[in-house]
Design a protein around this motif. Structure first.
Motif, PDB file in Angstrom:
ATOM      1  N   GLU A 239      25.114  77.977  48.743  1.00 14.47           N
ATOM      2  CA  GLU A 239      24.685  79.406  49.321  1.00 14.47           C
ATOM      3  C   GLU A 239      26.112  80.269  48.690  1.00 14.47           C
ATOM      4  O   GLU A 239      25.633  81.540  48.381  1.00 14.47           O
ATOM      5  N   ARG A 240      27.398  79.776  48.444  1.00 19.55           N
ATOM      6  CA  ARG A 240      28.202  80.710  47.828  1.00 19.55           C
ATOM      7  C   ARG A 240      27.806  80.984  46.458  1.00 19.55           C
ATOM      8  O   ARG A 240      28.221  81.984  45.802  1.00 19.55           O
TER       9      ARG A 240
ATOM     10  N   SER B   8      25.327  83.518  45.966  1.00 22.05           N
ATOM     11  CA  SER B   8      25.536  84.573  46.299  1.00 22.05           C
ATOM     12  C   SER B   8      26.555  85.264  45.315  1.00 22.05           C
ATOM     13  O   SER B   8      26.262  86.559  44.808  1.00 22.05           O
TER      14      SER B   8
ATOM     15  N   ARG C   4      24.199  86.120  42.321  1.00 21.12           N
ATOM     16  CA  ARG C   4      23.415  87.355  42.482  1.00 21.12           C
ATOM     17  C   ARG C   4      24.355  88.702  42.453  1.00 21.12           C
ATOM     18  O   ARG C   4      23.785  89.635  41.789  1.00 21.12           O
ATOM     19  N   ARG C   5      25.532  88.388  42.930  1.00 20.76           N
ATOM     20  CA  ARG C   5      26.554  89.666  42.409  1.00 20.76           C
ATOM     21  C   ARG C   5      26.605  89.943  41.240  1.00 20.76           C
ATOM     22  O   ARG C   5      26.794  90.997  40.609  1.00 20.76           O
TER      23      ARG C   5
END
Length: 158
Positions: A44-45, A48, A51-52
């Protein structure tokens, strides 16, 4: 032989004391083993972060990206992913053009289970941090980061 009060032995005793508290045993939901929960959280991290940075490619993240991100061996990550896949927590998909490249994506069940486990887990850690106080918590976080870096460096030199 080192004396009985060596810093290394004292560090080991401190870690054993923490381990004996059974952090994971305080959780009401134990659908995942600790390393499975940590890897799911790491997926999940990493998603993220990608995506960023606008670096999302393919139908998920690759096992090799996850291995580098977690600093775990490919076989270790693959074995844990296999267990998570069997539990329906992740979906693995081999790349059509190169079957050695495997993408991983968290399933809705994986997100649901992770959330059920994360809330009490992080609440427990927040309670510990509150007992330590802000300054000691920040110092502990900083020192554990330095410890991890020093351990990696010492291990590379061994």
């Amino acid at each position: 032989m080192q004396n009985s009060d060596s810093d290394g032995k004292r560090l080991m005793q401190a870690f054993v004391r923490i381990q004996k508290q059974g952090l994971w045993m305080h959780l009401p939901n134990r659908e995942l083993r600790p390393h499975e929960f940590i890897l799911l959280h790491s997926i999940e991290r990493l998603e993220s972060v990608k995506r960023r940075e606008g670096a999302v490619e393919g139908p998920g993240i690759t096992v090799s990206e996850l291995s580098r991100f977690t600093r775990n061996s490919m076989p270790s990550v693959s074995q844990t992913l296999r267990a998570l896949d069997e539990k329906g927590m992740v979906h693995r998909l081999a790349k059509d053009s190169d079957r050695r490249v495997v993408f991983v994506k968290i399933t809705p069940k994986g997100y649901e289970t992770m959330e059920k486990m994360a809330v009490p887990f992080f609440s427990l850690l927040d309670a510990v941090a509150e007992k330590l106080g802000g300054e000691d918590t920040e110092t502990l976080i900083r020192l554990l980061g330095r410890f991890g870096d020093a351990l990696a460096e010492a291990g590379a030199q061994a």
